[in-house]
Design a protein around this motif. Structure first.
Motif, short mmCIF file in Angstrom:
data_model
loop_
_atom_site.label_atom_id
_atom_site.label_comp_id
_atom_site.label_asym_id
_atom_site.label_seq_id
_atom_site.Cartn_x
_atom_site.Cartn_y
_atom_site.Cartn_z
N ASN A 18 0.85 -1.19 0.00
CA ASN A 18 0.00 0.00 0.00
C ASN A 18 0.88 1.24 0.00
O ASN A 18 1.98 1.24 0.55
CB ASN A 18 -0.91 0.02 1.23
N LYS A 19 0.36 2.30 -0.60
CA LYS A 19 1.10 3.55 -0.65
C LYS A 19 0.52 4.51 0.37
O LYS A 19 -0.65 4.85 0.32
CB LYS A 19 1.03 4.16 -2.06
N PRO A 29 -1.90 10.46 8.45
CA PRO A 29 -1.65 9.44 7.43
C PRO A 29 -2.76 9.38 6.39
O PRO A 29 -3.93 9.56 6.71
CB PRO A 29 -1.57 8.13 8.21
N VAL A 30 -2.36 9.10 5.16
CA VAL A 30 -3.31 8.93 4.05
C VAL A 30 -2.91 7.66 3.31
O VAL A 30 -1.74 7.44 3.02
CB VAL A 30 -3.25 10.14 3.08
N LEU A 31 -3.92 6.82 3.03
CA LEU A 31 -3.70 5.62 2.23
C LEU A 31 -4.21 5.90 0.83
O LEU A 31 -5.38 6.21 0.64
CB LEU A 31 -4.45 4.43 2.83
N GLN A 32 -3.31 5.83 -0.15
CA GLN A 32 -3.69 6.02 -1.54
C GLN A 32 -4.34 4.74 -2.03
O GLN A 32 -3.76 3.67 -1.91
CB GLN A 32 -2.46 6.34 -2.40
N THR A 33 -5.54 4.84 -2.57
CA THR A 33 -6.24 3.66 -3.07
C THR A 33 -6.38 3.75 -4.57
O THR A 33 -6.32 4.83 -5.15
CB THR A 33 -7.65 3.53 -2.44
N ASN A 34 -6.59 2.61 -5.19
CA ASN A 34 -6.81 2.56 -6.64
C ASN A 34 -8.27 2.80 -6.98
O ASN A 34 -8.60 3.06 -8.13
CB ASN A 34 -6.38 1.20 -7.20
N THR A 44 -9.16 5.30 10.72
CA THR A 44 -9.88 4.86 9.52
C THR A 44 -9.08 3.83 8.74
O THR A 44 -9.59 2.79 8.34
CB THR A 44 -10.17 6.08 8.61
N ILE A 45 -7.80 4.11 8.55
CA ILE A 45 -6.95 3.21 7.77
C ILE A 45 -6.73 1.90 8.53
O ILE A 45 -6.78 0.82 7.93
CB ILE A 45 -5.61 3.88 7.42
N ALA A 46 -6.52 1.96 9.84
CA ALA A 46 -6.31 0.75 10.63
C ALA A 46 -7.55 -0.15 10.54
O ALA A 46 -7.42 -1.36 10.32
CB ALA A 46 -6.01 1.10 12.08
N ALA A 47 -8.74 0.42 10.69
CA ALA A 47 -9.97 -0.37 10.59
C ALA A 47 -10.12 -0.97 9.18
O ALA A 47 -10.52 -2.12 9.03
CB ALA A 47 -11.18 0.49 10.94
N HIS A 48 -9.77 -0.21 8.17
CA HIS A 48 -9.82 -0.70 6.79
C HIS A 48 -8.90 -1.90 6.60
O HIS A 48 -9.28 -2.91 6.01
CB HIS A 48 -9.45 0.42 5.83
N LEU A 49 -7.67 -1.82 7.13
CA LEU A 49 -6.72 -2.91 7.00
C LEU A 49 -7.21 -4.17 7.71
O LEU A 49 -7.06 -5.29 7.21
CB LEU A 49 -5.34 -2.50 7.52
#
Length: 94
Positions: A18-19, A29-34, A44-49
């Motif tokens: 993941n980027k 933190p920001v998670l770049q998604t496709n 938010t990102i931790a729950a998503h993972l």
């Protein structure tokens, strides 16, 4: 932020890759998604993972457990990140 999320990926058994980036002065933190806009925020990102790894039980089963998990994640973001030094962080965690 990003380092913790990469560690979480490994602990969850996700393939990684993941980027991650950061946003703003507070370096959120920001998670770049496709698949559209990125996800923002450690919680938010931790729950998503966790959901991506199909380990939702880590987020709690009952409404009360879910609230407690959310509370600890929020505490992590608001109190631990708020410390100005490692000593402040140790004090908060005690």
């Amino acid at each position: 932020g990003a380092e913790e999320l990469e560690l979480l990926e490994r602990l969850l058994g996700l393939p990684g890759g993941n980027k991650y980036g950061v946003q703003g002065e507070r370096k959120v933190p920001v998670l770049q998604t496709n698949n559209g806009p990125g996800l923002t925020g450690l919680m938010t990102i931790a729950a998503h993972l966790v959901r991506q790894a199909r380990k939702e039980q880590l987020l709690g089963s009952s409404a009360e457990e879910k609230a407690v998990v959310q509370q600890w994640l929020e505490y992590r973001v608001t109190r631990v990140n708020g410390g100005s030094s490692k000593e402040d962080t140790r004090t908060v965690l005690k």
